[in-house]
Design an enzyme around this catalytic site. Structure first.
Site, PDB file in Angstrom:
ATOM      1  N   ARG A   1       0.828  -1.209   0.000  1.00  0.00           N
ATOM      2  CA  ARG A   1       0.000   0.000   0.000  1.00  0.00           C
ATOM      3  C   ARG A   1       0.861   1.258   0.000  1.00  0.00           C
ATOM      4  O   ARG A   1       0.533   2.243  -0.683  1.00  0.00           O
ATOM      5  CB  ARG A   1      -0.948  -0.001   1.203  1.00  0.00           C
ATOM      6  CG  ARG A   1      -1.829   1.239   1.284  1.00  0.00           C
ATOM      7  CD  ARG A   1      -2.766   1.217   2.465  1.00  0.00           C
ATOM      8  NE  ARG A   1      -3.905   0.348   2.246  1.00  0.00           N
ATOM      9  CZ  ARG A   1      -5.028   0.392   2.983  1.00  0.00           C
ATOM     10  NH1 ARG A   1      -5.145   1.261   3.964  1.00  0.00           N
ATOM     11  NH2 ARG A   1      -6.019  -0.429   2.726  1.00  0.00           N
TER      12      ARG A   1
ATOM     13  N   HIS B   1       0.433   4.158  -2.732  1.00  0.00           N
ATOM     14  CA  HIS B   1       0.085   5.526  -2.348  1.00  0.00           C
ATOM     15  C   HIS B   1       1.195   6.509  -2.690  1.00  0.00           C
ATOM     16  O   HIS B   1       0.935   7.692  -2.901  1.00  0.00           O
ATOM     17  CB  HIS B   1      -0.244   5.586  -0.851  1.00  0.00           C
ATOM     18  CG  HIS B   1      -1.598   5.041  -0.530  1.00  0.00           C
ATOM     19  ND1 HIS B   1      -2.264   5.331   0.642  1.00  0.00           N
ATOM     20  CD2 HIS B   1      -2.423   4.219  -1.225  1.00  0.00           C
ATOM     21  CE1 HIS B   1      -3.441   4.714   0.645  1.00  0.00           C
ATOM     22  NE2 HIS B   1      -3.556   4.030  -0.472  1.00  0.00           N
TER      23      HIS B   1
ATOM     24  N   ASN C   1      -4.037   8.391   3.867  1.00  0.00           N
ATOM     25  CA  ASN C   1      -2.885   7.883   4.615  1.00  0.00           C
ATOM     26  C   ASN C   1      -3.014   7.988   6.125  1.00  0.00           C
ATOM     27  O   ASN C   1      -2.484   7.152   6.853  1.00  0.00           O
ATOM     28  CB  ASN C   1      -1.614   8.626   4.177  1.00  0.00           C
ATOM     29  CG  ASN C   1      -1.194   8.264   2.769  1.00  0.00           C
ATOM     30  OD1 ASN C   1      -1.339   7.130   2.334  1.00  0.00           O
ATOM     31  ND2 ASN C   1      -0.679   9.250   2.042  1.00  0.00           N
TER      32      ASN C   1
ATOM     33  N   HIS D   1      -5.893  -6.031  -3.001  1.00  0.00           N
ATOM     34  CA  HIS D   1      -6.749  -6.070  -1.824  1.00  0.00           C
ATOM     35  C   HIS D   1      -6.926  -7.487  -1.290  1.00  0.00           C
ATOM     36  O   HIS D   1      -7.477  -7.678  -0.205  1.00  0.00           O
ATOM     37  CB  HIS D   1      -8.125  -5.472  -2.152  1.00  0.00           C
ATOM     38  CG  HIS D   1      -8.116  -3.981  -2.221  1.00  0.00           C
ATOM     39  ND1 HIS D   1      -9.247  -3.233  -2.517  1.00  0.00           N
ATOM     40  CD2 HIS D   1      -7.122  -3.079  -2.044  1.00  0.00           C
ATOM     41  CE1 HIS D   1      -8.939  -1.949  -2.521  1.00  0.00           C
ATOM     42  NE2 HIS D   1      -7.653  -1.834  -2.231  1.00  0.00           N
TER      43      HIS D   1
END
Length: 302
Positions: A42, A46, A74, A176
């Protein structure tokens, strides 16, 4: 910013032990906490979705840095910063000096995390440099949210990646399969959106996500979060997507067929995921004399 300046052997001469050191550190972190694999993945995602893969996500707030750590996507979500700090320290020690960028560490750690969780591997091109700026506003605007519907998700990916938006969106969403999210991100979906969620699945989630309170309670986005598999997609076909944005991928739109394919063919999904991680990891790199090699991933080097 030139992709051609990246190469798979960038550190072979200056520090041949850099990549093996990252791999060992990632394996150790995942062994201690399997969820950390998803967290490192992640972080890379991001990072890349806010002005390219430049380690801006790692920068702390200062009087001159508008840290993305406090953005909606975040704050209380992004984790694993201390693992990146440990990796950076070990790599710099074995290399004798700071020659490996924090951006490259993020890219390699994401790959090694997936491998540690029985996912696919891919060749990571190297030579990224670290940004000297960050933007909470860009993080708020550019990172997709759990409430997006399919058109919004596709528009978001087109803005960031420019090409092959729907296939890339579906493949990367497959990450995911390892993820958890907090109650407040899926509360509306399980309580109010009865038309696009399996009722039994929704009821099972209510105990861990009350209508009020328990905002940080965790639930997995996949029934086997410690293993890279295709059950995330099987869940979507059965309308058991935990997030609104997950189930939006299988809701009568242009991504339905890909979801069906991946739900029954792990090999096809694994290849698509690896290919998509390569494309994402190569987004707008800082190279050559651009940016810097940070000594501390949390701070701009002076």
């Amino acid at each position: 910013m030139s992709l051609s300046d990246l190469s798979d052997d960038f550190y072979d001469d200056v520090c041949p032990e850099a990549l093996p050191t990252i791999k060992r550190a990632v394996e150790d972190a995942v062994r201690q906490e399997r969820r950390m694999g998803a967290s490192l993945l992640r972080l890379h995602f991001h990072d890349c979705f806010v002005n390219g893969c430049d380690a801006s996500v790692l920068l702390d707030q200062t009087s001159t840095i508008d840290s993305g750590k406090t953005s909606r996507a975040n704050n209380n979500f992004a984790r694993g910063f201390e693992v990146i700090d440990r990796i950076k320290s070990k790599v710099d020690k074995i290399c004798g000096r700071p020659v490996v960028s924090c951006a490259d560490i993020l890219a390699v750690a994401a790959r090694d995390s997936l491998v540690a969780l029985h996912g696919p591997t891919w060749e990571v091109l190297l030579g990224r440099r670290d940004s000297t700026t960050a933007s909470r506003t860009s993080a708020n605007n550019d990172i997709p949210t759990p409430l997006m519907d399919l058109p919004a998700l596709i528009d978001n990916f087109k803005k960031q990646v420019k090409i092959l938006a729907p296939p890339l969106l579906v493949a990367l969403s497959g990450g995911h399969t390892l993820e958890f999210d907090q109650c407040f991100t899926f509360r509306i979906h399980i309580y109010n959106e009865t038309n696009n969620i399996d009722s039994t699945f929704a009821s099972q989630r209510l105990a861990n996500c009350p209508r009020s309170g328990g905002d940080s309670n965790l639930a997995s986005l996949d029934p086997t979060p410690a293993l890279f598999d295709s059950k995330y997609f099987s869940n979507l076909v059965s309308t058991k997507g935990l997030l609104h944005s997950d189930q939006a991928l299988f809701s009568g739109g242009e991504t339905d067929e890909l979801i069906k394919t991946y739900s029954t063919n792990l090999g096809t999904f694994s290849k698509a995921f690896a290919d998509s991680m390569i494309k994402m990891g190569n987004m707008k790199p800082l190279t050559g004399n651009q940016g810097q090699i940070r000594v501390d991933c949390r701070r701009v080097s002076q």
